[in-house]
Design a protein around this motif. Sequence first.
Motif, PDB file in Angstrom:
ATOM      1  N   TRP A 203       9.184  24.641   8.345  1.00 18.92           N
ATOM      2  CA  TRP A 203       7.937  24.244   7.698  1.00 18.92           C
ATOM      3  C   TRP A 203       7.200  23.285   8.627  1.00 18.92           C
ATOM      4  O   TRP A 203       7.775  22.731   9.571  1.00 18.92           O
ATOM      5  CB  TRP A 203       8.211  23.571   6.355  1.00 18.92           C
ATOM      6  N   SER A 204       5.938  23.102   8.371  1.00 18.35           N
ATOM      7  CA  SER A 204       5.113  22.243   9.231  1.00 18.35           C
ATOM      8  C   SER A 204       5.070  20.817   8.693  1.00 18.35           C
ATOM      9  O   SER A 204       5.298  20.574   7.506  1.00 18.35           O
ATOM     10  CB  SER A 204       3.689  22.806   9.309  1.00 18.35           C
ATOM     11  N   ASN A 205       4.762  19.889   9.599  1.00 17.38           N
ATOM     12  CA  ASN A 205       4.604  18.496   9.185  1.00 17.38           C
ATOM     13  C   ASN A 205       3.439  18.344   8.217  1.00 17.38           C
ATOM     14  O   ASN A 205       3.450  17.485   7.334  1.00 17.38           O
ATOM     15  CB  ASN A 205       4.374  17.605  10.411  1.00 17.38           C
ATOM     16  N   ASN A 206       2.444  19.202   8.385  1.00 16.01           N
ATOM     17  CA  ASN A 206       1.272  19.151   7.522  1.00 16.01           C
ATOM     18  C   ASN A 206       1.644  19.485   6.076  1.00 16.01           C
ATOM     19  O   ASN A 206       1.123  18.890   5.135  1.00 16.01           O
ATOM     20  CB  ASN A 206       0.218  20.135   8.031  1.00 16.01           C
ATOM     21  N   MET A 207       2.573  20.426   5.895  1.00 13.79           N
ATOM     22  CA  MET A 207       3.032  20.797   4.553  1.00 13.79           C
ATOM     23  C   MET A 207       3.736  19.616   3.895  1.00 13.79           C
ATOM     24  O   MET A 207       3.590  19.382   2.692  1.00 13.79           O
ATOM     25  CB  MET A 207       3.963  22.011   4.626  1.00 13.79           C
ATOM     26  N   LYS A 209       3.201  16.396   4.631  1.00 15.35           N
ATOM     27  CA  LYS A 209       2.211  15.357   4.351  1.00 15.35           C
ATOM     28  C   LYS A 209       1.433  15.648   3.069  1.00 15.35           C
ATOM     29  O   LYS A 209       1.039  14.738   2.345  1.00 15.35           O
ATOM     30  CB  LYS A 209       1.251  15.228   5.537  1.00 15.35           C
ATOM     31  N   LYS A 210       1.189  16.932   2.823  1.00 17.41           N
ATOM     32  CA  LYS A 210       0.419  17.318   1.637  1.00 17.41           C
ATOM     33  C   LYS A 210       1.295  17.484   0.393  1.00 17.41           C
ATOM     34  O   LYS A 210       0.818  17.929  -0.655  1.00 17.41           O
ATOM     35  CB  LYS A 210      -0.310  18.629   1.911  1.00 17.41           C
ATOM     36  N   ASP A 211       2.570  17.122   0.519  1.00 16.44           N
ATOM     37  CA  ASP A 211       3.523  17.233  -0.595  1.00 16.44           C
ATOM     38  C   ASP A 211       3.602  18.663  -1.140  1.00 16.44           C
ATOM     39  O   ASP A 211       3.759  18.874  -2.345  1.00 16.44           O
ATOM     40  CB  ASP A 211       3.154  16.268  -1.734  1.00 16.44           C
ATOM     41  N   GLN A 212       3.498  19.624  -0.251  1.00 18.99           N
ATOM     42  CA  GLN A 212       3.597  21.026  -0.661  1.00 18.99           C
ATOM     43  C   GLN A 212       5.046  21.499  -0.726  1.00 18.99           C
ATOM     44  O   GLN A 212       5.318  22.585  -1.235  1.00 18.99           O
ATOM     45  CB  GLN A 212       2.813  21.915   0.319  1.00 18.99           C
TER      46      GLN A 212
END
Length: 364
Positions: A203-207, A209-212
Amino acid sequence: MKSTLTMFRSARISEFTTTFRTLYRNYYTTEKILERENTETKEIHPYRRIHPWKSEREFVDDLLKNVIYNADGIIAINKPYGIPLINKTTKSNKDIYSTYKIVGAVDYTIKDVLPYLAKELNVPILIPCLGSEKYMSGVYIFGINDNVCNQIELAKRRTNGKYKKYWTVTIRVPNEIKGNYHLAMMLKSSVLGDKKPIILSQWSNNMAKKDQIQILNISHKVLSNSMHNLSSLLEIESSSRKWNAIKLFASTMLYSPILGDNIHGSRVQEIMGTWMKVNPFAESCWELPKINRQLLDLLNITPNQQEIIPTHIHLRSVHLIFGKEKRDLVIQAPLIDPFDWTCKQLMFKIPVEARNIDQENEKN
């Protein structure tokens, strides 16, 4: 002459009719008695007597017999299967709960009987802290005041989330004997807007950060395989229980669904001799998992009776790092029916150290 012959025949017919009725009545009565006796003596399948209590008093007495820890202001019980802390039905869990079938289920809850338990245990109050969910058996922990409950919460956090060990029975041998995993879970949406959880290995760090996603640190090991290697007894340690994480992991990562899991059990299926993941939104995912007929035979269950199989998850132990001295406190729950009965039917070899702990608990 004709009149005499007619009278003779009538007498014979009457005699025959009387004899026939007598024999039929005796036969019918005997058959009914035998049928009733067979019904009365016929053994009830353990999956049909998961909730044996005839009254709330019997239920309380059973819970008192299953107190497994009572010290330091902490009281723990071995909670029976199918009993919730409270009755809570919402739109989100209504469909999930309807997938489980408990024959003769009672509507008792732990919260309803807490005053009686506290009185019998001679404590002022019992405050629920943590433990097994409704559709599993095993450890449930209470504190006798707010201070103890705060200590339990702190003791839990010191374990970095991995403080519960679950024992599960699967419908096949998993593809790995043991392993440790750093995974993530997220909700995947269908074109119709339905959502189902899936497990990600990347998974990505962005996911994040967005609590996905929900991080899932989980490990497992096979404790024993059943006769004919049809099933396995697993120990699973998980940092999260969100979205039925243990069931989801066993099914989609180990390709070994948990026995009685009617939520994620069909997320993997045998296709042309190979076990494969299927689309979580496929219609077949809503069906009951296909269980090997040999395994069902060992459990004395027919395919038509499969829906009464309980989910085989038992919260075996809870590990807390407790108090100012940070001592290790492990509260362990012996196996109880229906889980225990299944293990005996499948002839699992319980590890010696675990069997010894169970025997010590029974003595105490």
